[in-house]
Design a protein around this motif. Structure first.
Motif, short mmCIF file in Angstrom:
data_model
loop_
_atom_site.label_atom_id
_atom_site.label_comp_id
_atom_site.label_asym_id
_atom_site.label_seq_id
_atom_site.Cartn_x
_atom_site.Cartn_y
_atom_site.Cartn_z
N SER B 53 0.64 -1.29 0.03
CA SER B 53 -0.07 -0.06 -0.15
C SER B 53 0.87 1.28 -0.06
O SER B 53 1.81 1.13 0.21
N GLY B 54 0.22 2.34 -0.40
CA GLY B 54 0.79 3.55 -0.15
C GLY B 54 0.95 4.11 -1.34
O GLY B 54 0.20 3.90 -2.34
N ASN B 55 1.68 5.47 -1.40
CA ASN B 55 1.82 6.27 -2.85
C ASN B 55 3.20 6.30 -3.05
O ASN B 55 4.27 5.90 -2.57
N LYS B 56 3.31 6.56 -4.53
CA LYS B 56 4.74 6.47 -5.21
C LYS B 56 4.70 7.43 -6.28
O LYS B 56 3.68 7.46 -7.18
N GLU B 57 5.73 8.53 -6.26
CA GLU B 57 5.59 9.60 -7.28
C GLU B 57 6.94 9.56 -8.21
O GLU B 57 8.00 9.41 -7.61
N ASP B 58 6.60 9.93 -9.36
CA ASP B 58 7.67 9.82 -10.59
C ASP B 58 7.44 10.99 -11.17
O ASP B 58 6.52 10.63 -12.19
N GLY B 59 7.89 12.38 -11.14
CA GLY B 59 7.60 13.17 -12.04
C GLY B 59 6.47 13.61 -12.18
O GLY B 59 5.57 14.09 -10.73
N ARG B 60 5.49 13.48 -13.29
CA ARG B 60 4.15 14.06 -13.29
C ARG B 60 3.16 12.99 -13.03
O ARG B 60 1.72 12.98 -12.74
N PHE B 61 3.72 11.70 -12.57
CA PHE B 61 2.81 10.36 -12.20
C PHE B 61 2.87 10.07 -10.94
O PHE B 61 3.97 10.11 -10.27
N THR B 62 1.80 9.82 -10.32
CA THR B 62 1.71 9.37 -9.05
C THR B 62 1.06 8.02 -9.00
O THR B 62 -0.36 8.07 -9.53
N ALA B 63 1.10 6.89 -8.27
CA ALA B 63 0.67 5.70 -8.16
C ALA B 63 -0.07 5.73 -6.75
O ALA B 63 1.04 5.91 -5.80
N GLN B 64 -1.23 5.19 -6.64
CA GLN B 64 -1.59 4.99 -5.27
C GLN B 64 -2.25 3.61 -5.21
O GLN B 64 -2.98 3.12 -6.19
N VAL B 65 -2.04 2.91 -4.00
CA VAL B 65 -2.64 1.56 -3.94
C VAL B 65 -3.51 1.81 -2.46
O VAL B 65 -2.77 2.33 -1.36
N ASP B 66 -4.51 1.29 -2.54
CA ASP B 66 -5.29 1.08 -1.20
C ASP B 66 -5.76 -0.52 -1.21
O ASP B 66 -6.82 -0.70 -1.52
N LYS B 67 -5.01 -1.08 -0.40
CA LYS B 67 -5.24 -2.61 -0.22
C LYS B 67 -6.55 -2.75 0.45
O LYS B 67 -7.29 -3.91 0.18
N SER B 68 -6.86 -1.95 1.45
CA SER B 68 -8.11 -2.21 2.20
C SER B 68 -9.46 -2.06 1.32
O SER B 68 -10.25 -3.12 1.50
N SER B 69 -9.26 -1.20 0.24
CA SER B 69 -10.57 -1.06 -0.63
C SER B 69 -10.00 -1.87 -1.94
O SER B 69 -11.18 -2.04 -2.99
N LYS B 70 -9.17 -2.70 -2.15
CA LYS B 70 -8.69 -3.18 -3.38
C LYS B 70 -8.68 -2.51 -4.74
O LYS B 70 -9.46 -2.81 -5.64
N TYR B 71 -8.15 -0.97 -4.43
CA TYR B 71 -8.24 -0.08 -5.45
C TYR B 71 -7.02 0.49 -5.64
O TYR B 71 -6.17 0.71 -4.56
N ILE B 72 -6.59 0.58 -6.98
CA ILE B 72 -5.15 1.41 -7.37
C ILE B 72 -5.49 2.55 -8.11
O ILE B 72 -6.64 2.39 -8.95
N SER B 73 -4.80 3.44 -8.42
CA SER B 73 -4.99 4.78 -9.02
C SER B 73 -3.72 5.19 -9.60
O SER B 73 -2.59 4.85 -9.12
N LEU B 74 -3.66 5.82 -10.80
CA LEU B 74 -2.65 6.56 -11.52
C LEU B 74 -3.23 7.94 -11.84
O LEU B 74 -4.26 8.15 -12.22
N PHE B 75 -2.54 8.85 -11.04
CA PHE B 75 -2.69 10.10 -11.62
C PHE B 75 -1.71 10.79 -12.56
O PHE B 75 -0.33 10.57 -12.37
N ILE B 76 -1.99 11.67 -13.36
CA ILE B 76 -1.12 12.33 -14.36
C ILE B 76 -1.53 13.58 -14.22
O ILE B 76 -2.57 14.32 -14.28
N ARG B 77 -0.42 14.70 -13.76
CA ARG B 77 -0.58 16.09 -13.39
C ARG B 77 -0.19 16.76 -14.93
O ARG B 77 0.78 16.17 -15.60
N ASP B 78 -0.60 17.81 -15.04
CA ASP B 78 -0.30 18.46 -16.38
C ASP B 78 -0.03 17.68 -17.61
O ASP B 78 0.85 17.60 -18.23
N SER B 79 -1.26 17.09 -17.80
CA SER B 79 -1.46 16.07 -18.92
C SER B 79 -1.02 16.69 -20.43
O SER B 79 -1.20 17.88 -20.38
#
Lengths: 112, 115
Positions: B53-79
């Protein structure tokens, strides 16, 4: 940096013909994989090789065979092609089990 | 029901927007989570790789993992228009939980960033 190289890039086969898709990686990875990608189905694992000398079936192995020739090379064989095997085939490799995989550019196969 | 669900899109956003891409999964054994980007007629390329679980950031990309909800996300800033591609989530279990040696992929979300 070649990474994962697949040959050929395109192929048209007649039903019943056979062919071998070749894959080679130069990253000294232990594990290699063959996937197929179809619209709406995502990537589905056909076969994988966790390490040199071992191969195992994936999700959709029927109609395919594989050979892990050495650490670098992993081939996929269609013995008697069927139209249902029309797809884009990707080879991938990873350092070990359950680690990130790196993909080749794909082979577009059409069976008529 | 598929082990990994991903909205196929297409998702169309204006340049500069924040993009949110998501996957849900059902297998609680999944421990490794990845996001791949695939341009048209090309092979998938690894964007982000996270463990547990947790967040990881790399430049404009951020990955989030929420294992309690079984849900993952990828955010792209300034697309950017160059971000237009199909984004695939992938996940796998650890050997300790007997999950095997394969990645399970979502079907991919097609993203278009417009000028």
């Amino acid at each position: 940096n070649a990474g994962v190289t697949q040959t050929p890039k395109f192929q048209v086969l007649k039903t019943g013909q056979s062919m071998t898709l070749q894959c080679a990686q130069d990253m000294n990875h232990n594990s290699m994989y063959w996937y197929r990608q179809d619209p709406g189905m995502g990537l589905r694992l056909i076969y994988y090789s966790a390490s040199e000398g071992t191969t195992d079936k994936g999700e959709v192995p029927n109609g395919y065979n594989v050979s892990r020739l050495n650490k670098r090379e992993f081939s996929l064989r269609l013995e008697s092609a069927a139209p249902s095997q029309t797809s884009v085939y990707f080879c991938a490799s990873s350092i070990g089990r359950n680690t990130e995989a790196f993909f080749g550019q794909g082979t577009r196969l059409t069976v008529v | 029901q598929k082990e990994v669900e991903q909205d196929p899109g297409p998702l169309s956003v204006p340049e500069g927007a924040i993009v949110s891409l998501n996957c849900t999964y059902s297998n609680s054994a999944f421990q490794y989570f990845m996001w791949y980007r695939q341009y048209s007629r090309k092979g998938p390329e690894l964007l982000m790789y996270t463990y547990s679980s947790g967040n990881k950031e790399d430049g404009r990309f951020t990955a989030q993992v929420d294992k309690s909800s079984k849900y993952i996300s990828l955010f792209i800033r300034d697309s950017q228009p160059s971000d237009s591609a199909t984004y695939l989530c992938a996940m796998s279990a650890t050997p300790l939980t007997g999950g095997g040696n394969k990645l399970t992929f979502g079907t991919g979300t097609q993203l278009k960033v417009e000028l």
